[in-house]
Write a protein that holds these residues in place. Structure first.
Motif, short mmCIF file in Angstrom:
data_model
loop_
_atom_site.label_atom_id
_atom_site.label_comp_id
_atom_site.label_asym_id
_atom_site.label_seq_id
_atom_site.Cartn_x
_atom_site.Cartn_y
_atom_site.Cartn_z
N ALA A 13 16.73 13.77 24.87
CA ALA A 13 17.22 15.09 24.40
C ALA A 13 16.37 15.02 23.14
N ARG A 27 21.44 28.42 26.54
CA ARG A 27 20.32 27.56 27.20
C ARG A 27 20.52 26.18 26.92
N GLU A 28 21.05 25.84 25.57
CA GLU A 28 21.30 24.26 25.41
C GLU A 28 22.28 24.00 26.01
N TYR A 31 21.16 22.82 29.30
CA TYR A 31 20.27 21.53 29.15
C TYR A 31 21.36 20.42 29.12
N ARG A 32 22.66 20.55 28.43
CA ARG A 32 23.70 19.44 28.31
C ARG A 32 24.31 19.31 29.68
N GLY A 52 12.02 23.25 29.54
CA GLY A 52 13.15 22.64 29.33
C GLY A 52 12.86 21.02 29.54
N TYR A 55 13.90 18.76 26.92
CA TYR A 55 15.15 18.90 26.31
C TYR A 55 16.41 18.25 26.99
N VAL A 56 15.98 17.75 28.31
CA VAL A 56 17.27 17.06 29.22
C VAL A 56 16.93 15.46 29.06
N HIS A 93 14.75 26.73 36.99
CA HIS A 93 14.96 27.13 35.81
C HIS A 93 13.57 27.13 35.13
#
Length: 315
Positions: A13, A27-28, A31-32, A52, A55-56, A93
């Protein structure tokens, strides 16, 4: 990772998503949430088109169920259709124009015609990525999905709403679109399918969709109108609109193409003499990219613009 081989995403992340001083936007939050969704549901599989992928943060136990297909959006949706036919539940996504406009034929055939289900989660809304220009503008998404059968469309106005709606979409097998935005209301207001009554008045009804609710409430603070909030726009909640109607004058304030839900209001009020005004993103292309706030102002979706339009219509 290799897009050609659809390799699993295994990146860490980013600092953006782990900064405890910064509240997560929609959006965040997605991803969480994604690793937890995959861990909780063995049918769930996530498909990305580069967006994305960085970010994952994925534990090894679910990393093989997140596939990055690269910038190949038609393949993204086609693969989702195929996986759905095997009994899996795809979570698909990317940015809104790449998820709905570019692979429209695949949405129509590989999901719709095959009666296959998936959860499409977009980012970028209409012009969150204003600096990227027209290629990243997604105001036509809900209108395009209206030409297809069997879609549930959610437009959350807060990260908590987005999480609730995404969680609820996973256990079933239908076609769901969740439209995430960088804009947000100060607090969650409801997740439907019924609209939430935010206030009551006698001179007309204003339907505020998703992240525009706070602006609408500020804009009409001294006007005698009912304000309804919709985080789910398809199916459209005709029952609440009719049940709370006083004067048959309705203003829609939507964060995508202006007038998108006017046909739904007209169907709901069939047999009743009524007027309807659809506010939203205009059809004229704005070639100076600017900022999201400048686009809001240009389309009349800031507080002064909404107030001018509603007051003039109801006068």
């Amino acid at each position: 990772m290799s897009a050609a081989t659809a390799a699993p995403v295994t990146t860490a992340a980013s600092a953006l998503l782990t900064d405890p001083q910064r509240p997560a936007d929609q959006r965040e939050r997605f991803y969480r949430l994604l690793p937890e969704l995959l861990a909780d549901d063995p049918r769930a599989v996530a498909l990305l088109a580069d967006i994305g992928a960085g970010y994952v943060d994925l534990p090894p136990s679910v990393a093989d169920r997140v596939l990055n297909l690269g910038i190949r959006e038609q393949l993204l949706v086609s693969a989702a259709g195929g996986l759905a036919l095997t009994g899996l539940r795809p979570i698909v996504h990317t940015f809104a124009p790449f998820l709905v406009e570019r692979p429209y034929e695949q949405l129509k055939l590989d999901l719709g015609h095959q009666d296959a289900g998936a959860v499409l989660v977009s980012a970028g809304a209409s012009y969150d990525m204003a600096g990227a220009g027209e290629t990243h503008f997604g105001s036509r998404d809900v209108g395009l999905l209206d030409t297809l059968d069997g879609w549930t469309v959610h437009v959350p106005g807060h990260a908590d709403e987005a999480e609730t709606l995404i969680r609820a979409a996973l256990p079933v097998d239908d076609r769901v679109y969740v439209r995430l935005s960088g804009a947000s209301n100060a607090r969650p207001l409801g997740t439907g399918p019924e609209m939430t009554v935010l206030r009551r008045g006698t001179r007309g009804t204003v339907v505020a969709v998703g992240p525009l609710a706070d602006r609408v409430l500020t804009a009409v603070a001294d006007l005698d109108v009912t304000v309804l909030y919709a985080a789910t726009v398809r199916p459209f909640d005709a029952h609440t609109l009719v049940a709370t109607l006083t004067e048959p004058d309705v203003v829609l304030v939507e964060p995508y193409l202006a007038g998108t839900s006017v046909p739904q209001v007209s169907d709901a009020l069939a047999g009743i003499r009524h007027r309807v005004l659809g506010l939203g993103v205009g059809r004229a292309e704005l070639r100076r990219y600017g900022t999201p706030a400048e686009h809001d102002r240009a389309h009349g979706l800031d507080v002064p613009g909404i107030r001018r339009s509603v007051a003039a219509f109801l006068s």
